[in-house]
Scaffold this motif. Structure first.
Motif: not given
Length: 292
Positions: A57-62, A64-70, A86-94, A132-138
């Motif tokens: 499975a693609p690393i970016g997609t996985v 994103l899915l793991i970060n949803i409950p977080l 965080t949602l913005k950064s997670v989406f861009i990162m994925s 910028r005060g963001g976070t990539t989740g997880g």
């Protein structure tokens, strides 16, 4: 109102550009160095890397899915503003993780070099996003939650604490202890780069000198080391005598000279030394706000 909207748009655009730049460096560290060498670099990306190895499975997609409950946890504990960023950064990162997988070459010749350069890319990428005060989740969310209770723990070290479980798991997934060891090197390198960029490279020593010759010592620090010194009024708890305490900040390579200087003036001086994680001001890093 229009001016406020324009200013908000400028801030959001800057945040997105930082997210793209940071995510690109992060993706270089993952797809070029760590993932091809069976190294799980901790956090959600480490988990996604292992799932990618097992299922393809693609690393970016996985990620994103793991970060949803977080993200739900982030909304409850860190607030709406942090969650949106965080949602913005997670989406861009994925998205960039998935795209760069088809663009970047892979390096598999030396796992040690892969761990080191993978850690540099991941750490630099995270630092740019965090600026910028963001976070990539997880585990970034977990690290920020840990900082809410223990604010004196640097972000990089907080992330190191919550990444240990991923390292242990990777040795079982890849069926080799070396994966966990190389992963530890990658995470350590990441935290060092992250802390250096976030908290500054102008680290040094903060020195307190208690002596009967405080004024003479302070003048020597100014003249011989070309460093500033401050005299703090003090009183000996046992003797009751008034005295001055010398406060000075020096670079690490100057501390040995300062110690010898103090000893030459007053061998009976009492010296207290502390690590200065970041020193700002004249002679060190200028004081400025780079997030605006």
């Amino acid at each position: 109102m229009n001016h406020l909207s324009a200013e908000q748009a400028k801030v959001w655009l800057t945040d997105i550009l930082f997210d793209i730049a940071g995510s690109t460096l992060y993706a270089v560290g993952v797809h070029m160095f760590t993932a091809p060498n069976h190294i799980a670099p901790g956090g959600v990306t480490g988990i996604a890397t292992m799932i990618n190895y097992l299922l393809g499975a693609p690393i970016g997609t996985v990620s994103l899915l793991i970060n949803i409950p977080l993200l739900f946890l982030s909304f409850k504990l860190l607030g709406k503003a942090m969650t949106v960023k965080t949602l913005k950064s997670v989406f861009i990162m994925s998205l960039i993780l998935n795209v760069m997988n088809f663009i970047l070459p892979v390096y598999t010749k030396n796992p040690l070099l892969a761990a080191l350069f993978g850690g540099v890319g991941i750490g630099a990428g995270l630092a740019i996003i965090f600026m910028r005060g963001g976070t990539t989740g997880g585990t970034d969310i977990a690290a920020r939650l840990l900082q809410l209770k223990f604010p004196y723990i640097p972000m990089g070290r907080a992330m190191l604490l919550v990444d240990c479980v991923v390292l242990i798991t990777s040795s079982f997934v890849y069926r080799q202890l070396e994966s966990a060891l190389y992963g530890l090197i990658a995470i350590f390198t990441c935290t060092r780069v992250l802390d250096s960029l976030l908290y500054g490279v102008d680290v040094g020593k903060m020195v307190l000198v208690i002596s009967e010759k405080s004024q003479e010592i302070s003048k020597a620090i100014i003249n011989d080391l070309d460093r500033g010194a401050t005299l703090l009024a003090g009183k000996g708890a046992y003797s009751g005598n008034d005295k001055y305490v010398v406060l000075s900040a020096v670079r690490k390579n100057q501390f040995h000279k300062l110690k010898n200087l103090v000893y030459d003036i007053d061998p009976r001086a009492f010296i207290i030394v502390a690590e200065a994680g970041e020193i700002m001001g004249e002679g060190f890093k200028p004081i400025q706000n780079k997030t605006k």
